[in-house]
Design a protein around this motif. Structure first.
Motif, PDB file in Angstrom:
ATOM      1  N   HIS A  96       0.878  -1.180   0.000  1.00 54.15           N
ATOM      2  CA  HIS A  96       0.000   0.000   0.000  1.00 54.15           C
ATOM      3  C   HIS A  96       0.904   1.215   0.000  1.00 54.15           C
ATOM      4  O   HIS A  96       1.889   1.248   0.744  1.00 54.15           O
ATOM      5  CB  HIS A  96      -0.917   0.001   1.222  1.00 54.15           C
ATOM      6  CG  HIS A  96      -2.006   1.036   1.137  1.00 54.15           C
ATOM      7  ND1 HIS A  96      -1.774   2.358   1.394  1.00 54.15           N
ATOM      8  CD2 HIS A  96      -3.311   0.931   0.767  1.00 54.15           C
ATOM      9  CE1 HIS A  96      -2.914   3.037   1.208  1.00 54.15           C
ATOM     10  NE2 HIS A  96      -3.851   2.193   0.828  1.00 54.15           N
ATOM     11  N   PRO A  97       0.611   2.202  -0.818  1.00 58.79           N
ATOM     12  CA  PRO A  97       1.558   3.332  -0.944  1.00 58.79           C
ATOM     13  C   PRO A  97       1.782   4.084   0.364  1.00 58.79           C
ATOM     14  O   PRO A  97       2.851   4.654   0.572  1.00 58.79           O
ATOM     15  CB  PRO A  97       0.915   4.224  -2.009  1.00 58.79           C
ATOM     16  CG  PRO A  97      -0.489   3.759  -2.165  1.00 58.79           C
ATOM     17  CD  PRO A  97      -0.529   2.329  -1.754  1.00 58.79           C
ATOM     18  N   LEU A  99       2.080   2.994   3.460  1.00 58.10           N
ATOM     19  CA  LEU A  99       2.982   2.393   4.447  1.00 58.10           C
ATOM     20  C   LEU A  99       4.422   2.829   4.215  1.00 58.10           C
ATOM     21  O   LEU A  99       5.054   3.378   5.131  1.00 58.10           O
ATOM     22  CB  LEU A  99       2.845   0.871   4.484  1.00 58.10           C
ATOM     23  CG  LEU A  99       3.675   0.214   5.590  1.00 58.10           C
ATOM     24  CD1 LEU A  99       2.924  -0.935   6.250  1.00 58.10           C
ATOM     25  CD2 LEU A  99       5.010  -0.290   5.080  1.00 58.10           C
ATOM     26  N   PRO A 100       4.982   2.649   3.019  1.00 55.32           N
ATOM     27  CA  PRO A 100       6.361   3.129   2.845  1.00 55.32           C
ATOM     28  C   PRO A 100       6.468   4.655   2.927  1.00 55.32           C
ATOM     29  O   PRO A 100       7.491   5.174   3.368  1.00 55.32           O
ATOM     30  CB  PRO A 100       6.745   2.611   1.454  1.00 55.32           C
ATOM     31  CG  PRO A 100       5.472   2.234   0.786  1.00 55.32           C
ATOM     32  CD  PRO A 100       4.506   1.873   1.862  1.00 55.32           C
ATOM     33  N   SER A 158      -2.732   9.106  -2.213  1.00 51.72           N
ATOM     34  CA  SER A 158      -1.886   7.965  -2.544  1.00 51.72           C
ATOM     35  C   SER A 158      -1.264   8.078  -3.936  1.00 51.72           C
ATOM     36  O   SER A 158      -0.391   7.308  -4.278  1.00 51.72           O
ATOM     37  CB  SER A 158      -2.676   6.665  -2.420  1.00 51.72           C
ATOM     38  OG  SER A 158      -3.724   6.655  -3.348  1.00 51.72           O
TER      39      SER A 158
END
Lengths: 562, 562
Positions: A96-97, A99-100, A158
């Motif tokens: 998922h974008p 999280l990083p 995102s």
């Protein structure tokens, strides 16, 4: 009953039927060793900013709930988590974008430049201006000093790229310089904390730290911790928490755990970090072991709201690192700008931990916590090939809450705000200390403050019964405080960071009135008797235990009894 | 690249720039031993019911995310948690009416009457009718059998009184009766699980169970666990999780931990609970210790989706209880109606645990978990006077999520739904087993199902490479499965409980096509070679380790190597 607004739903003793039923059901069905604050527990049903409201609509000034970091019911954090709960809330085994993005943002705050010698204000290196301070902070002179800041708030869409956060120098807050002896002026190189793990709670983060230490330092199974420390509630963490194993119901110290005597700047005791490091290294060796790790809060919370002497942690880290010991900064209580002068507590000590653990304020109450470490240690932990999976850790809604909290702290300049209001409080508390025999010490960094209550200034003897009485009297005046420290005699102030000058004045005014008007000679005499009783039964034996530990460590002798 | 809908934002390999950036950032900055599912990880950005959607809008049928119990993005649970996040989200040291309400509601489900002998349908004892099944379940004949049910859904308005839930008899699901040998028809008296602790995660709940065992059984420091079991990620729990300590990167069994050989009904091995209990009691004695507790999932998840033989846990509990061992039912994966025939997995075995731990589905993804125990054990844990505090455990928003989950399960009849769809799936999977050499066994209760993949029916040899290949081929067909078991050869099916007959048909249809059309002779030959390799390097040594444990336990000899 301690509530004045008795309406139609209240009974003869002032308690509503809902309150009475809830209290009875809770006592009947919820863990008997969980606690309710205050002699007459509060039924809190609403929160806003730094205020809480009971079921009768009575407003309380909250000076202690440090989890609700950016304010109770903060609409922005709640909306961010809520939107994600409606859209998707699944685990970290899918990409998922956010999280990083969150991971890199949080890591950038840890690796921001740090100097503990400069007191000049700094500014962002890029040309644009940071978002101004909003919501009652208002003092522009604090808007940039020592902040981890960015020209652009963290992105949440995102489809956008991950924000690049520009690390900023971290000047030491002025107050520390005034109150403490200066250490060397060398700039400490920052750790490379390049890998993050997201977990559910501060306990899970500290427990994970123990696992990483075990993996990276095989054979070095001994651990050192600070006197009075609490690191969490798991089986393994109770063993490294003197607050628990030497506290009420504790079963004592395990042979592989060594306790660094807690510095007590107020009494001038245990201030030498280098000597303490050497003592625990020697104690481990005498016990036939080797230290693998040292866990320490950067500002001590359960230890009694203790600000470590300047240079203390540097000396301790230097000595332990040379012996190969891994250094864990527990920032569960003191991180995320609370200390005012820096975003992280360890930065106020100018040290470079190998592992940093975070919790409580990180999600403004949404369950989230984290551990950051170096690439090398993460690799050592991963090397055997065992997967680490945490069901809720790094789940999408938790990340959404975490991103929103960072955004609000940065945009609203809450770190600087904490610094400014903290200074104001310290100044006011200093006046109370000058005027009142029981106010032995006032101390803290930003909005992490303590008031040490003593029987008298000459003896500096701990006065837990008086501290408890003050807490209850302040609660009757709708101001919520609590007590902490191994002898439970330190009133702690750790409010949501939106706590402002107005709230500081309420707190100072009410405390002043209690000390002036309610703590009469008669009351002091009654409390004195109570102090004798609780010291004899609870705190005296604990005090002797800590003293015995010091004697054993520094003399090298085995303990007479621990 | 495994995604077909390449739009303007995708690169030459089909990956969007957002995907590529997120994957790179995740690999750079997030724990290297955390995993991403599938060879080409999925970037999931939305969920609805039992479907997930990637960043290109591609829909996947989710057959494995058991945390999103009442459906991804369930609006009712999300709205309940969201409203509370906006109003108040603070800790359990304040009284709040919803915490004891939730506590008593959850406890009432655990103490619902249970009989494992009756297969007649039952009905609520009160005159009113339960809420009907809604949302596509539709089969009235399942609406009441074995459910923990109530005439009134759990109240959520804080001014109402706590709902009285009427415990109901729990008939054994018919399927179990058909497939298993009947045990004694005596009705087992239910435990008095009268005290609850709310925590953050299943790991915290199981770790707390260890603390309670230690407090209540001082001196009995040995523990027994089931082969293949995983109980959580804390330091203490890795030590009692054979899935970890005998799995990849594990450091082996600690001397105080004894492993009950996992029943394997498919191969007819280790089916005697009484013999296993005696063996671990004897092993503890030989090691100079005494068993304090036995942790066991009521349906084994990481152990390979194993349904315990009927009567197995009764015999094991009987024998261990007689020796004073505390019995912990780990319901983190199998609780909350998933098993169809009963609300709790332990009820399908007709046993009375001393401690029940819960997690994953309890908050539909909102971090929440719980431990229930008897008044006596809670008192033993509390007796020394040590407070138990869990910052996020029992916080107001977590409780709101938990209440909403119970309400949705009950109102929508999801337990019965799980039973009905599970039976349908088992029937369809049975046809696939009959038709395909690699489908060795199909088993399960409700929507907790496993498909054991073997090299051939005659040898029943585990086929992890084939299982993995099937998982990847199903993913290419937009159906998400995963593998589990100590030999990683069991395809698991644990979807959100809203998974219906339509979804079962998709799953069965796609799996049938993969087996019919894709698993050609050529492919089987290639997989056979791969099976040889992974068995030699990974699973074979692990198999020998489990076999050695059995030999050691049953023969009473010390291990040759463990």
């Amino acid at each position: 009953m301690d509530r004045s607004t008795d309406g139609a739903v209240t009974g003869i003793d002032g308690a509503s039927s809902v309150y009475s039923a809830a209290l009875a059901a809770r006592r009947r069905s919820y863990g008997p060793n969980t606690s309710l604050s205050y002699e007459q527990p509060l039924m809190i049903v609403r929160g806003s900013g730094t205020y809480l409201y009971n079921d009768q609509g009575v407003q309380y000034l909250d000076c202690v709930n440090n989890v609700s970091h950016v304010g109770h019911g903060n609409a922005e954090v709640a909306a961010s988590a809520s939107a994600q709960l409606h859209t998707l809330n699944t685990n970290s085994r899918y990409l998922h974008p956010d999280l990083p993005r969150y991971t890199e943002l949080l890591l950038s705050s840890l690796n921001a430049g740090c100097s503990n010698s400069s007191n000049s204000s700094s500014s962002c290196s890029s040309a644009g201006s940071c978002s101004g301070i909003s919501g009652g902070c208002g003092n522009g002179s604090y808007s940039r000093a020592g902040a981890w800041c960015s020209d652009t708030p963290p992105a949440t869409n995102s489809s956008s790229t991950i924000s690049e956060i520009q690390p900023q120098p971290q000047p030491q807050p002025q107050r520390q310089q005034q109150h403490q002896t200066p250490s060397s002026s060398s700039t400490i190189s920052q750790p490379s904390l390049e890998v993050l793990y997201l977990v559910c709670s501060g306990s899970e983060a500290n427990d994970l730290a123990l696992r990483i230490i075990a993996a990276a330092r095989p054979g070095a199974t001994h651990l050192a911790v600070m006197g009075g420390a609490y690191h969490g509630h798991t089986s393994a963490l109770i063993q490294v928490s003197p607050y628990k194993f030497w506290g009420q119901g504790g079963t004592g110290r395990q042979p592989h755990v060594h306790v660094v005597p807690c510095p007590d700047p107020y009494r001038g005791e245990n201030l030498d970090g280098r000597a303490s490091a050497r003592a625990v290294l020697a104690a481990a060796a005498r016990a036939g072991g080797r230290l693998g790790g040292f866990l320490c809060e950067s500002v001590l919370s359960c230890g009694g709201q203790v600000v470590l002497p300047q240079g203390y942690l540097q000396e301790l880290y230097d000595e332990l690192r040379r012996a190969g010991v891994l250094l864990v900064a527990d920032e569960v209580q003191c991180g995320f700008g609370r200390c005012g002068g820096a975003f992280w507590g360890f930065q106020t000590q100018g040290v470079a931990p190998d592992i940093v653990t975070m919790g409580k304020p990180i999600g403004n109450g949404y369950p989230l916590a984290a551990l950051a470490t170096t690439r090398e240690l993460a690799a050592a932990f991963a090397a055997p090939g065992m997967e680490y999976f945490n069901t809720y850790g790094g789940s999408t809604a938790a990340v959404a809450a975490g991103l929103a909290v960072l955004r609000v702290i940065q945009r609203d300049g809450l770190q600087h705000h904490a610094h400014r209001v903290g200074e104001y409080l310290l100044s006011g508390l200093g006046r109370l200390r000058a005027a009142h025999e029981v106010v032995g010490d006032v101390r803290g960094l930003g909005l992490f403050l303590g008031i040490e209550i003593v029987r008298d200034k000459a003896s500096k003897r701990h006065a837990p019964a008086t501290a408890r009485w003050l807490k209850e009297r302040m609660k009757a005046r709708r101001v919520l405080l609590s007590t902490d420290g191994p002898y439970d005699n330190v009133l702690k102030i750790k409010p949501p960071l939106v706590f402002g000058i107005t709230e500081a004045e309420i707190l100072l005014g009410q405390l002043s009135e209690v000390l002036d008007q309610e703590l009469t000679t008669d009351v002091r005499q009654q409390l004195s008797q109570r102090e004798d009783e609780v010291w004899a039964s609870v705190y005296g034996p604990r005090y002797l235990q800590y003293r015995e530990n010091e004697r054993m460590l520094y003399s090298g002798l085995p303990p007479a009894r621990l």
